[in-house]
Scaffold this active site. Structure first.
Site, mmCIF file in Angstrom:
data_model
loop_
_atom_site.group_PDB
_atom_site.id
_atom_site.type_symbol
_atom_site.label_atom_id
_atom_site.label_comp_id
_atom_site.label_asym_id
_atom_site.label_seq_id
_atom_site.Cartn_x
_atom_site.Cartn_y
_atom_site.Cartn_z
ATOM 1 N N GLU A 95 0.814 -1.225 0.000
ATOM 2 C CA GLU A 95 0.000 0.000 0.000
ATOM 3 C C GLU A 95 0.847 1.274 0.000
ATOM 4 O O GLU A 95 0.918 2.008 1.004
ATOM 5 C CB GLU A 95 -0.959 0.016 1.201
ATOM 6 N N HIS A 100 -8.745 -6.144 14.780
ATOM 7 C CA HIS A 100 -9.119 -6.428 13.386
ATOM 8 C C HIS A 100 -9.460 -7.900 13.270
ATOM 9 O O HIS A 100 -8.652 -8.760 13.593
ATOM 10 C CB HIS A 100 -7.930 -6.097 12.483
ATOM 11 N N GLU A 112 -6.753 -7.630 -0.511
ATOM 12 C CA GLU A 112 -7.223 -7.704 0.876
ATOM 13 C C GLU A 112 -8.723 -7.422 0.880
ATOM 14 O O GLU A 112 -9.158 -6.371 0.419
ATOM 15 C CB GLU A 112 -6.512 -6.659 1.754
HETATM 16 C C1 GAL Z 1 -4.429 -2.505 4.952
HETATM 17 C C2 GAL Z 1 -3.005 -3.014 5.066
HETATM 18 C C3 GAL Z 1 -2.910 -4.261 5.913
HETATM 19 C C4 GAL Z 1 -3.724 -4.104 7.155
HETATM 20 C C5 GAL Z 1 -5.147 -3.798 6.774
HETATM 21 C C6 GAL Z 1 -6.067 -3.678 7.958
HETATM 22 O O1 GAL Z 1 -4.447 -1.146 4.718
HETATM 23 O O2 GAL Z 1 -2.453 -3.282 3.805
HETATM 24 O O3 GAL Z 1 -1.577 -4.536 6.212
HETATM 25 O O4 GAL Z 1 -3.178 -3.094 7.917
HETATM 26 O O5 GAL Z 1 -5.172 -2.584 6.094
HETATM 27 O O6 GAL Z 1 -7.383 -3.419 7.540
#
Ligand code: GAL
Length: 681
Positions: free
Chosen positions: A142, A364, A313
């Site tokens: 990211e 999370h 993701e």
């Molecule tokens: C994204 C990131 C991940 C994790 C995720 C949590 O922005 O790439 O490593 O932090 O968010 O939602």
């Protein structure tokens, strides 16, 4: 259509790994992203390499037939490395170092850090680049996350001066291009140029735009340094990067030029809570996400690498980083996955495998609870896996190959250009402007684009989001949504097209340097429709005006304007007029110019009429229902709270109605909330 997951074996005892791998396989996962934050574990001290554990992890996954996506670990430089190169840290816009203790603590302009990244990338790529289970690479993680695209370090300042030297023949040219005669801002030579920070009031917008462009260039070079090394040591394995949602801090098209697959990280509830500035929308879509947010990004990122894209993701449950983090409705984790496939995703990978009971992201969720038991989303992934098997069987039956690249054909395109967004955002009305302005809300170019997208989607249309230089030859309707800076390619493609074109306000209003165009807006687009904008107004929230015009069939159409309006000089007759006598909405042959912003219902009504005049077949979806066509499949996705009778949808083609009776692959024609129906035509 593959399901993946993001996995951190370094967080768990080795004895657990075989169990994890087996369980992944069992619930339908076939791809595992791994390694992107593990620099410390791979190299705990300078030059001391510990690769055995990663071999073992990849091998454990491989034994279950799981493929690996390997990340370069450059988003998390370890402490020893920061101590070795203290000037690798980025500085924020107040000149403060962004210190060690979380992640992304580096400056894209640090030559020492780039060298370290080359070194670790080369070591990792040599070591793992030919492993039989390696299916793709991910560079870093990211780019730009946590406000890291822009750095105000000395390294950045020196590099910016060099960049300016390369971009402008002489300092006089730069002064001229930026309008530095204003406020005595002229420079005598390039070495006097600072970064646009800590100025008393806003820095010159052209200076800011140049700094944004420079920063995009630095990210591109940073990424390219890795892709070149990977390609050398890992021939034939595609390279990806995971971009973000609602994110315009750099030019993604530029960075994607060096990638094989564009991927993005989809957190529909997180985006809604963090970015939507409309309290009503927040309430309605709290547990589903806005029906168009994920889809918008699917269509945006599909356009970056010739159609090859993934969700790297996918939100599984509550996240930790939005101001509030509610749970998705049951079914959404599956539904978001299906929707991504409807837009042509090759893989949807859930973040993360198991909730970590420690550190920043302990709140999370994952597919597994922190104790290792299955959480809800794991159950939904099982169902998604079953869905995919059914869909694949139909594609095979109908002899349509699963390979998706470049096969999604939409008849509608929206033009979204990153530098055009930046040029407007720097002086966005409404109080929050500049390079660090938040996204969303009134006057926001990305938000306007998303509103136009949303209107088209409520008409059941499939949409491509294209850039300034994209091929526009196969569309029936092109919406020029975010193109304040119009390139020659865009202007000539639009001149050649036979499509209907809707030009939204502020298009063609800026030069490449962000100054106003010489011949008044819409600048080069004036060759398509003979008009000029002689005044533009940003209006306070208290202002709205309802005007009357006609739709494509000559029926009365009411439009409520808000936020923005423009006074137009032209010999054309407007389609309506404001109470002060100035015209509203212009048409010349198949080109429309909309000279005011509209509240969403009016925008929908207008776009509906223009779509019909463009010869598109539209379906009246309700607020929460969305349709997407992919190959011979039609996906109906219900984000809304109401049950939808699909066969009763107004405008649904007969072929769909028939297929709903005879070839419904998934779901029922009575579509419940958070559910999908998929049929073949
Ligand atoms: C994204 C990131 C991940 C994790 C995720 C949590 O922005 O790439 O490593 O932090 O968010 O939602």
């Amino acid at each position: 259509m593959k399901i993946g997951v993001c996995y951190y074996p370094e967080h768990w005892p080795k004895s657990r790994w075989p169990h994890d791998a087996q369980k992944m396989r069992e619930i339908g996962i076939s791809i595992v992203r791994i390694g992107e934050f593990a620099w410390q574990q791979l190299e705990p001290r300078d030059g001391e390499l510990h690769f055995d554990w990663l071999h073992e992890a990849i091998e454990t996954l491989h034994q279950q037939g799981l493929k690996t996506v390997l990340g370069t670990p450059t988003a998390t430089p370890p402490k020893w490395l920061v101590d070795k190169h203290p000037d690798m840290l980025a500085l924020d816009q107040y000149g403060r170092p962004r210190k060690f203790g979380s992640r992304r603590h580096y400056c894209f302009s640090s030559i020492a850090y780039i060298e370290e990244c080359r070194r670790i990338t080369e070591l990792v790529a040599r070591e793992f680049g030919r492993h039989p289970s390696l299916i793709a690479w991910q560079t870093d993680n990211e780019y730009g996350c946590h406000n890291t695209s822009l750095s105000y370090s000395t390294n950045a300042q020196l590099a910016f001066r060099r960049w300016c030297k390369n971009h402008y023949d002489s300092i006089d040219t730069l002064n001229q291009a930026w309008g530095n005669a204003f406020w005595s801002m002229s420079y005598q030579n390039f070495d006097e140029i600072d970064l646009p920070e800590l100025t008393v009031t806003e820095a010159n917008p052209s200076h800011q735009l140049a700094f944004w462009r420079f920063s995009s260039h630095q990210i591109k070079q940073f990424n390219k340094a890795q892709t070149e090394i990977i390609r050398k040591h890992s021939p034939g394995i595609p390279v990806s990067h995971n971009f973000m949602g609602n994110f315009v801090e750099f030019d993604h098209r530029l960075v994607a030029e060096d990638l094989d697959i564009a991927t993005w990280d989809s957190y529909p509830l997180g985006f809604l809570d963090r970015d939507a500035q409309d309290a009503q929308a927040q309430q309605i879509w709290m547990r589903t996400g806005h029906p168009d947010t994920a889809a918008f990004h699917h269509d945006l990122y599909r356009g970056l690498c010739n159609g090859r894209w993934w969700v790297m993701e996918q939100q599984p449950g509550p996240v930790n980083w939005a101001p509030h983090n509610p749970s998705p409705l049951a079914g959404m984790a599956r539904l978001w996955g299906l929707e991504a496939f409807a837009h042509g995703a090759e893989t949807v990978s859930y973040f993360r495998w198991r909730q970590a009971p420690f550190a920043q992201e302990m709140m999370h969720t994952g597919l597994l609870l922190s104790n290792g038991d299955e959480d809800w989303a794991a159950k939904e992934v099982r169902q998604l896996h079953e869905d995919i098997q059914k869909l694949s069987a139909v594609l095979e039956r109908d002899k349509l190959p699963e390979q998706t690249a470049g096969t999604v054909t939409a008849e509608t395109a929206i033009v979204f250009d990153y530098s055009s967004d930046c040029a407007i955002r720097i002086q966005k009305p409404g109080g929050d402007s500049g390079l660090h302005a938040s996204v969303g809300g009134r006057f926001d170019p990305l938000e306007w684009t998303q509103q136009a997208y949303s209107a088209l989607r409520q008409l059941g249309l499939s949409i491509d989001i294209v850039g300034q230089d994209s091929d526009l030859s196969n569309y029936k309707l092109i919406v020029v949504a975010c193109a304040s800076i119009v390139t020659d390619t865009l202007a000539s493609n639009l001149k050649r097209t036979e499509a209907t074109v809707l030009i939204l306000p502020r298009s063609g209003s800026r030069t490449k340097n962000g100054t106003l165009v010489d011949n008044l807006p819409p600048g080069p687009l004036g060759e398509l429709i003979p008009l000029t904008i002689i005044r533009s107004e940003s209006m306070p929230p208290a202002w709205q005006e309802t005007l009357t015009t006609q739709d494509h069939a000559g029926n009365k159409l009411s439009c409520t304007s808000c936020d923005w309006r423009e006074q137009v000089q032209t010999s054309l007759t407007p389609a309506g007029s404001f109470s002060d006598g100035w015209g509203f909405l212009y048409k010349h042959h198949k080109i429309y110019y909309l000279n005011a912003w509209l509240e969403s219902e009016s925008l929908l009504a207008l776009v509906s009429s223009i779509s019909l005049s463009a010869g598109l077949e539209t379906v009246q979806c309700n607020a929460g229902l969305r349709l997407r066509r992919w190959k011979n499949l039609v996906f109906a996705i219900n984000y809304g709270p109401e049950v939808v009778q699909l066969t009763e949808l107004s405008g649904l083609p007969e072929t769909d109605k028939k297929a709903l009776k005879s070839d419904l692959i998934i779901g029922k024609s009575t579509l419940f909330p958070s559910d999908a129906a998929i049929w073949a035509v």
